[in-house]
Write a protein that holds these residues in place. Sequence first.
Motif, PDB file in Angstrom:
ATOM      1  N   VAL A 269       0.841  -1.203   0.000  1.00 57.56           N
ATOM      2  CA  VAL A 269       0.000   0.000   0.000  1.00 57.56           C
ATOM      3  C   VAL A 269       0.875   1.251   0.000  1.00 57.56           C
ATOM      4  N   VAL A 270       1.808   1.320   0.972  1.00 61.90           N
ATOM      5  CA  VAL A 270       2.635   2.518   1.095  1.00 61.90           C
ATOM      6  C   VAL A 270       3.542   2.676  -0.121  1.00 61.90           C
ATOM      7  N   VAL A 273       1.880   4.016  -3.161  1.00 62.31           N
ATOM      8  CA  VAL A 273       1.606   5.456  -3.085  1.00 62.31           C
ATOM      9  C   VAL A 273       2.880   6.251  -3.359  1.00 62.31           C
ATOM     10  N   PHE A 284      -7.078   1.580  -3.078  1.00 61.17           N
ATOM     11  CA  PHE A 284      -7.640   1.433  -1.744  1.00 61.17           C
ATOM     12  C   PHE A 284      -7.493   2.730  -0.951  1.00 61.17           C
ATOM     13  N   VAL A 285      -6.282   3.301  -0.977  1.00 62.21           N
ATOM     14  CA  VAL A 285      -6.051   4.533  -0.214  1.00 62.21           C
ATOM     15  C   VAL A 285      -6.940   5.665  -0.732  1.00 62.21           C
ATOM     16  N   ALA A 287      -9.803   5.330  -2.233  1.00 64.05           N
ATOM     17  CA  ALA A 287     -11.189   5.034  -1.861  1.00 64.05           C
ATOM     18  C   ALA A 287     -11.425   5.366  -0.390  1.00 64.05           C
ATOM     19  N   VAL A 288     -10.418   5.095   0.455  1.00 64.64           N
ATOM     20  CA  VAL A 288     -10.567   5.412   1.877  1.00 64.64           C
ATOM     21  C   VAL A 288     -10.716   6.917   2.054  1.00 64.64           C
ATOM     22  N   LYS A 289      -9.919   7.681   1.298  1.00 63.03           N
ATOM     23  CA  LYS A 289      -9.990   9.137   1.435  1.00 63.03           C
ATOM     24  C   LYS A 289     -11.350   9.657   0.980  1.00 63.03           C
ATOM     25  N   VAL A 296     -13.819   0.230  -1.045  1.00 65.50           N
ATOM     26  CA  VAL A 296     -13.119  -0.099   0.200  1.00 65.50           C
ATOM     27  C   VAL A 296     -13.420  -1.534   0.603  1.00 65.50           C
TER      28      VAL A 296
ATOM     29  N   THR B 242     -11.689   4.859   7.798  1.00 68.98           N
ATOM     30  CA  THR B 242     -12.715   5.333   6.869  1.00 68.98           C
ATOM     31  C   THR B 242     -14.024   5.563   7.611  1.00 68.98           C
ATOM     32  N   LEU B 333       0.208   8.438   4.433  1.00 71.34           N
ATOM     33  CA  LEU B 333      -0.886   8.307   3.479  1.00 71.34           C
ATOM     34  C   LEU B 333      -1.906   9.420   3.644  1.00 71.34           C
ATOM     35  N   LEU B 335      -3.764   9.840   6.404  1.00 70.45           N
ATOM     36  CA  LEU B 335      -4.925   9.377   7.155  1.00 70.45           C
ATOM     37  C   LEU B 335      -4.610   9.188   8.629  1.00 70.45           C
TER      38      LEU B 335
END
Lengths: 329, 398
Positions: A269-270, A273, A284-285, A287-289, A296, B242, B333, B335
């Motif tokens: 994930v990281v 990005v 995913f990140v 979508a979370v934002k 998600v 989320t 990120l 978050l």
Amino acid sequence: MNPVFKIILQRLALGLLTLLIVSFVIFTAVNLLPGDFAQAILGQSATPEAIASIRRDLGLDQPFFARYFVWLGDMLQGDLGVSYAQLNFQTNMGAAELKTVADQIAPRFANTMFLAGVTAAIAVPFAVGLGVLAALYRNSVFDKVANISTLTSISSPEFFLAYILVLFLAVLNPLLPSIANIYQGIPFTDRLIATLLPALTLTLVVTAHMMRMTRAAIINLLASPYIEMARLKGVKPLRIITHHALPNAWAPIINVIALNLAYLITGVVVVEVVFNYPGIGQLFVDAVKNRDIPVVQACCLIFAGAYILLNLAADILSILTNPRLRHPK
Amino acid sequence: MSVWLNIALALAVVAVLGWVFRFAGQKATGNNPYFRDMPYAVAFGFALAVVLILAGVWLYFQPAANEQGVPAPSVIFWRWAVHFVAGSAVAAFLFRLAGRHVGTGASRKLFRQMPLTAAFGILVVLIYAVLAIFAAFIAPHGQEQVFAQANVVPGGNPALGGNPEFPLGTDQIGRDILSRLIYGAQNTVGIAFATTVLAFLLGGTLGFLAAVLRGWTDQILSRGVDVLMAIPSLIFSLLLITVASAWVTGTGLTVAMVVIIAVIDSTRVYRLARAVGMNIVVMDYIEAAKLRGEGMGYLIFKEILPNATAPLLAEFGLRFCFVFLTISALSFLGLGIQPPLADWGTMVKDLSAFINYAAFAPQIASAPLLAAGAIALLTVAVNFVVDWMLHRSSGLKE
């Protein structure tokens, strides 16, 4: 029935059960959200009728368990729903074609798998080789340097390693691109070059654990009588390790390899990005934002599924590589 | 492609050098057993080490800029790295030396047996603790203070676009980077520490409870933990964040993140506490305490906890590293810890574009690397200390 076969079937059933429970946990967590999508796209001034109609379309008026089973059934058939961002766009702008979550995820999933595959292809031979060398020259300067540098790389955050690599391999010596530009129909070699820097970063992250485990597993065995025997009859040190110690050390090593591949799932994930790599982690990140629930949920389920699968593989492989478990008395 | 060719050529030269080294050793010492029985790989290793060290020394003494005044970034970064490693080694050595001569008998004995890496780890942890506690007095400016000059270059040299008032420069909206780094120690480390403590309180209590009560309590708690552990922790925390972000924003989200990570991490603590507790519960003195009619609280806090301190303490160090890295990753990120609080993960993300300037202005690239390095340094230091503690308590001499 073959006892090994039985054990494997048991583990598989357990894995499926875990996945089912995990899907329930994910669904419940998402349903803790206040309000729902209907309100989100229509805003405060929407009429109750409009909200009710969208809810009916999306099935949001059903009771909790009914929605869970409908969702689960859809998931099993590969229907991951439609992203809220897409729905929002269609409702407000009137787009013709709807891209489903499955359409969005499929190419990115392939990219992520490619990244994980390249990483595994580099990291596993590298880590096992380094572990064998460290065991061969244990307590030497080489061993100490390898120990300290792997400990350092495993304790650093992924983005630190990523930026260090970018600094040296992309900015100071322009060998590799610092942004992973992957497009449709990219030739294989270009794709490999674009993936190399993220893959190297992930390699640094997962190597330490595998290398230390390989070293420990081999050194553990070196005290056994049959190794002593091999040494006394004049077998060379490297051959002792590769032909006598390593075959018996495979079980813990394979286990730790599978666990680290499972860890890759989170690390990805990281790193995606950082390098702007078009994989599932980045999706995913985002979508979370944006709080895009269908995406998600689907990403979470895929990550959790891969994680459970790899842990399961670790379990089963360590049974298969251990003759004592394969042929129980 | 010429770079790869050069690397291959250099390795070939080293391979020849290794063979020459062994051969020369054999001839010079009259076939001494050490050289006679030396495997080629060892000779190659020696040659490689010598070549690498010589190359490092050569690079170190290269001029930092050419005649036209264009900086040579590789040389500058290499010098920084060498200075940092040498400086920290000297600092750790002096710290250990001081520890051997100051303090009580027990602490002096501790320092006498300490490897240099552990001394370095303790020193770094102490420095971070001081920075975190006294951030408000040490930092030259406030963490949220916005100055008129944005994007001031680090280094404090006005000729290069720096400003002596901001030794590490300012960020895109004009906040002092040095002050934010120092406040970052307070926020990032403080929040990670609080999260770890929370995780230990939760996981430890439940784990000991499961060990004492057994039966249904144990089954329900353990299966619940199994399910939570089946989801990768970063993914699960992102999912829960989320959800939380719909309820709270800003500082509230930071608090929510602390609770979420504490709950997810407490599952790992629970496993350990339960396993350690199980081993202690079967001891005779627990039986005696039960027969005396002691209550549950007494059993857990007066009998089990003191006997479980050592493994839990080592786990605390490792858990802290994990939590710290998770929070940094989340902040990176966007978050995790929310603005206006200064935090290293967010700083790395915000300043990361400056790395691309490294080729012609190395000091500009140093700002994001400093923030990321601050995270790495603390986890490496804690790992060094925990490694040494485990080594000591296990009595392994290997």
